[in-house]
Design a protein around this motif. Structure first.
Motif, PDB file in Angstrom:
ATOM      1  N   ALA A  84       0.620  -1.319   0.031  1.00  0.00           N
ATOM      2  CA  ALA A  84      -0.161  -0.005  -0.122  1.00  0.00           C
ATOM      3  C   ALA A  84       0.977   1.180  -0.025  1.00  0.00           C
ATOM      4  CB  ALA A  84      -0.748  -0.020   1.119  1.00  0.00           C
ATOM      5  N   GLY A  85       2.087   1.156  -0.029  1.00  0.00           N
ATOM      6  CA  GLY A  85       3.016   2.200  -0.149  1.00  0.00           C
ATOM      7  C   GLY A  85       3.537   2.723   1.244  1.00  0.00           C
ATOM      8  N   GLY A  86       3.327   2.054   2.354  1.00  0.00           N
ATOM      9  CA  GLY A  86       3.688   2.129   3.491  1.00  0.00           C
ATOM     10  C   GLY A  86       4.830   1.588   4.111  1.00  0.00           C
ATOM     11  N   GLN A  87       5.250   1.703   5.252  1.00  0.00           N
ATOM     12  CA  GLN A  87       6.613   1.363   5.808  1.00  0.00           C
ATOM     13  C   GLN A  87       6.154   0.896   7.148  1.00  0.00           C
ATOM     14  OE1 GLN A  87       9.192   4.486   5.890  1.00  0.00           O
ATOM     15  NE2 GLN A  87      10.149   4.044   4.035  1.00  0.00           N
ATOM     16  N   VAL A  88       6.880   0.020   7.722  1.00  0.00           N
ATOM     17  CA  VAL A  88       6.802  -0.737   9.055  1.00  0.00           C
ATOM     18  C   VAL A  88       8.406  -0.788   9.581  1.00  0.00           C
ATOM     19  CG1 VAL A  88       6.365  -3.021  10.614  1.00  0.00           C
ATOM     20  CG2 VAL A  88       4.930  -2.115   8.557  1.00  0.00           C
ATOM     21  N   HIS A  89       8.462  -0.096  10.991  1.00  0.00           N
ATOM     22  CA  HIS A  89       9.746  -0.085  11.294  1.00  0.00           C
ATOM     23  C   HIS A  89       9.465  -0.977  12.833  1.00  0.00           C
ATOM     24  CE1 HIS A  89      11.461   3.339   9.215  1.00  0.00           C
ATOM     25  NE2 HIS A  89      10.330   3.429   8.699  1.00  0.00           N
ATOM     26  N   LEU A  90      10.718  -1.584  13.302  1.00  0.00           N
ATOM     27  CA  LEU A  90      10.592  -2.260  14.231  1.00  0.00           C
ATOM     28  C   LEU A  90      11.546  -1.555  15.059  1.00  0.00           C
ATOM     29  CD1 LEU A  90      10.587  -5.785  13.255  1.00  0.00           C
ATOM     30  CD2 LEU A  90       8.564  -4.591  13.868  1.00  0.00           C
ATOM     31  N   ALA A  91      11.378  -1.270  16.633  1.00  0.00           N
ATOM     32  CA  ALA A  91      12.177  -0.598  17.480  1.00  0.00           C
ATOM     33  C   ALA A  91      12.557  -1.307  18.997  1.00  0.00           C
ATOM     34  CB  ALA A  91      11.713   0.674  17.759  1.00  0.00           C
ATOM     35  N   GLY A  92      13.713  -1.318  19.380  1.00  0.00           N
ATOM     36  CA  GLY A  92      13.694  -1.719  20.677  1.00  0.00           C
ATOM     37  C   GLY A  92      13.636  -3.176  21.065  1.00  0.00           C
ATOM     38  N   MET A  93      14.029  -4.002  20.127  1.00  0.00           N
ATOM     39  CA  MET A  93      13.865  -5.557  20.515  1.00  0.00           C
ATOM     40  C   MET A  93      14.829  -6.004  21.635  1.00  0.00           C
ATOM     41  SD  MET A  93      13.406  -7.684  16.989  1.00  0.00           S
ATOM     42  CE  MET A  93      13.770  -6.831  15.826  1.00  0.00           C
ATOM     43  N   ARG A  94      14.398  -6.626  22.523  1.00  0.00           N
ATOM     44  CA  ARG A  94      15.114  -7.336  23.438  1.00  0.00           C
ATOM     45  C   ARG A  94      15.880  -8.688  22.871  1.00  0.00           C
ATOM     46  NH1 ARG A  94      11.072  -8.337  28.874  1.00  0.00           N
ATOM     47  NH2 ARG A  94      10.694  -6.024  29.015  1.00  0.00           N
ATOM     48  N   PRO A  95      16.993  -8.878  23.323  1.00  0.00           N
ATOM     49  CA  PRO A  95      17.889  -9.808  22.803  1.00  0.00           C
ATOM     50  C   PRO A  95      17.294 -11.227  22.415  1.00  0.00           C
ATOM     51  CG  PRO A  95      19.114  -8.903  24.489  1.00  0.00           C
ATOM     52  CD  PRO A  95      17.681  -8.222  24.649  1.00  0.00           C
ATOM     53  N   ILE A  96      16.191 -11.725  23.372  1.00  0.00           N
ATOM     54  CA  ILE A  96      15.440 -12.922  22.970  1.00  0.00           C
ATOM     55  C   ILE A  96      14.653 -12.686  21.628  1.00  0.00           C
ATOM     56  CG2 ILE A  96      13.501 -12.467  24.520  1.00  0.00           C
ATOM     57  CD1 ILE A  96      13.733 -15.426  25.427  1.00  0.00           C
ATOM     58  N   VAL A  97      13.959 -11.543  21.562  1.00  0.00           N
ATOM     59  CA  VAL A  97      13.139 -11.326  20.376  1.00  0.00           C
ATOM     60  C   VAL A  97      14.201 -11.173  19.044  1.00  0.00           C
ATOM     61  CG1 VAL A  97      11.493 -10.033  19.493  1.00  0.00           C
ATOM     62  CG2 VAL A  97      11.099 -10.557  21.732  1.00  0.00           C
ATOM     63  N   ALA A  98      15.107 -10.547  19.230  1.00  0.00           N
ATOM     64  CA  ALA A  98      16.165 -10.413  18.224  1.00  0.00           C
ATOM     65  C   ALA A  98      16.666 -11.555  17.748  1.00  0.00           C
ATOM     66  CB  ALA A  98      17.373  -9.286  18.676  1.00  0.00           C
ATOM     67  N   ARG A  99      16.911 -12.489  18.601  1.00  0.00           N
ATOM     68  CA  ARG A  99      17.495 -13.711  18.291  1.00  0.00           C
ATOM     69  C   ARG A  99      16.516 -14.702  17.318  1.00  0.00           C
ATOM     70  NH1 ARG A  99      21.575 -16.773  16.801  1.00  0.00           N
ATOM     71  NH2 ARG A  99      21.472 -18.875  17.727  1.00  0.00           N
ATOM     72  N   VAL A 100      15.440 -14.314  17.238  1.00  0.00           N
ATOM     73  CA  VAL A 100      14.267 -14.990  16.216  1.00  0.00           C
ATOM     74  C   VAL A 100      14.646 -14.394  15.014  1.00  0.00           C
ATOM     75  CG1 VAL A 100      11.939 -15.309  15.648  1.00  0.00           C
ATOM     76  CG2 VAL A 100      12.676 -15.629  18.254  1.00  0.00           C
ATOM     77  N   PHE A 101      14.678 -13.045  14.961  1.00  0.00           N
ATOM     78  CA  PHE A 101      14.688 -12.349  13.591  1.00  0.00           C
ATOM     79  C   PHE A 101      15.887 -12.654  13.256  1.00  0.00           C
ATOM     80  CE2 PHE A 101      11.328 -10.199  15.459  1.00  0.00           C
ATOM     81  CZ  PHE A 101      10.781  -9.609  14.184  1.00  0.00           C
ATOM     82  N   GLU A 102      17.285 -12.730  13.803  1.00  0.00           N
ATOM     83  CA  GLU A 102      18.458 -13.438  13.365  1.00  0.00           C
ATOM     84  C   GLU A 102      18.693 -14.698  13.104  1.00  0.00           C
ATOM     85  OE1 GLU A 102      22.886 -14.264  15.668  1.00  0.00           O
ATOM     86  OE2 GLU A 102      21.725 -12.689  16.188  1.00  0.00           O
ATOM     87  N   ILE A 103      18.041 -15.542  13.599  1.00  0.00           N
ATOM     88  CA  ILE A 103      18.001 -16.811  13.213  1.00  0.00           C
ATOM     89  C   ILE A 103      17.082 -17.290  11.885  1.00  0.00           C
ATOM     90  CG2 ILE A 103      16.930 -19.279  13.637  1.00  0.00           C
ATOM     91  CD1 ILE A 103      17.453 -18.741  16.673  1.00  0.00           C
ATOM     92  N   THR A 104      16.188 -16.477  11.658  1.00  0.00           N
ATOM     93  CA  THR A 104      15.291 -16.553  10.545  1.00  0.00           C
ATOM     94  C   THR A 104      15.601 -15.696   9.217  1.00  0.00           C
ATOM     95  OG1 THR A 104      13.782 -14.950  11.297  1.00  0.00           O
ATOM     96  CG2 THR A 104      13.181 -17.205  11.991  1.00  0.00           C
ATOM     97  N   GLY A 105      16.434 -14.796   9.768  1.00  0.00           N
ATOM     98  CA  GLY A 105      16.756 -13.996   8.598  1.00  0.00           C
ATOM     99  C   GLY A 105      15.700 -12.760   8.391  1.00  0.00           C
ATOM    100  N   ALA A 106      14.611 -12.784   9.167  1.00  0.00           N
ATOM    101  CA  ALA A 106      13.784 -11.659   8.857  1.00  0.00           C
ATOM    102  C   ALA A 106      14.124 -10.212   9.313  1.00  0.00           C
ATOM    103  CB  ALA A 106      12.468 -12.114  10.001  1.00  0.00           C
ATOM    104  N   GLY A 107      15.085  -9.987  10.186  1.00  0.00           N
ATOM    105  CA  GLY A 107      15.618  -8.939  10.469  1.00  0.00           C
ATOM    106  C   GLY A 107      16.210  -8.044   9.329  1.00  0.00           C
ATOM    107  N   ALA A 108      16.419  -8.856   8.057  1.00  0.00           N
ATOM    108  CA  ALA A 108      17.111  -8.249   6.964  1.00  0.00           C
ATOM    109  C   ALA A 108      15.827  -7.434   6.233  1.00  0.00           C
ATOM    110  CB  ALA A 108      17.580  -9.422   6.137  1.00  0.00           C
ATOM    111  N   VAL A 109      14.466  -7.868   6.273  1.00  0.00           N
ATOM    112  CA  VAL A 109      13.569  -7.193   5.685  1.00  0.00           C
ATOM    113  C   VAL A 109      12.663  -6.167   6.402  1.00  0.00           C
ATOM    114  CG1 VAL A 109      13.198  -9.497   4.252  1.00  0.00           C
ATOM    115  CG2 VAL A 109      11.855  -8.930   6.395  1.00  0.00           C
ATOM    116  N   PHE A 110      13.364  -5.891   7.553  1.00  0.00           N
ATOM    117  CA  PHE A 110      12.634  -4.920   8.226  1.00  0.00           C
ATOM    118  C   PHE A 110      13.600  -3.687   8.452  1.00  0.00           C
ATOM    119  CE2 PHE A 110       9.731  -8.240   9.827  1.00  0.00           C
ATOM    120  CZ  PHE A 110       8.449  -7.553   9.903  1.00  0.00           C
TER     121      PHE A 110
END
Length: 126
Positions: A84-110
């Protein structure tokens, strides 16, 4: 006496706060984001997307856990917002949550920010 599922009493129920800021929104989930609670986050995010409320900043600083279901909610929101032409930003992730993004590679798309203040400072002024 029924005590529910093992570990259920320890699980912190998810709450979601949505604060409109200019044309965008700050969405703050707090607690555990998993298959039991994902709908509590999906609904307000879907509403933000439907309203064209961009950018959406998801303040993850109070998020204590995120499983694959929660990750899928965030990814679907990002895809819908970008379509729709918008953006989503993620902020302030705790290490336990950031780890899920790191393992899956999802952090690269946000677009990730160290804190909510960092995310808000990086956004263009309305």
């Amino acid at each position: 006496m029924d005590r529910g599922m093992p570990g259920e009493a320890r699980r912190r129920q998810l709450t979601v706060d949505v604060r409109r800021m200019g044309s965008g929104a700050v969405v703050t989930p707090a607690g555990e984001l998993d298959h039991h609670s994902a709908e509590k986050l999906r609904s307000p995010l879907d509403e933000c997307v439907a309203d064209g409320c961009y950018p959406i900043v998801i303040d993850c600083s109070a998020l204590e856990f995120c499983d694959s279901t929660g990750l899928n909610v965030l990814l679907a929101t990002r895809m819908d917002a970008e379509a729709a032409g918008g953006q989503v930003h993620l902020a302030g992730m705790r290490p336990i949550v950031a780890r899920v993004f790191e393992i899956t590679g999802a952090g690269a798309v946000f677009t990730l920010h160290g804190s909510l203040d960092d995310a808000l400072a990086a956004l263009p002024a309305d």
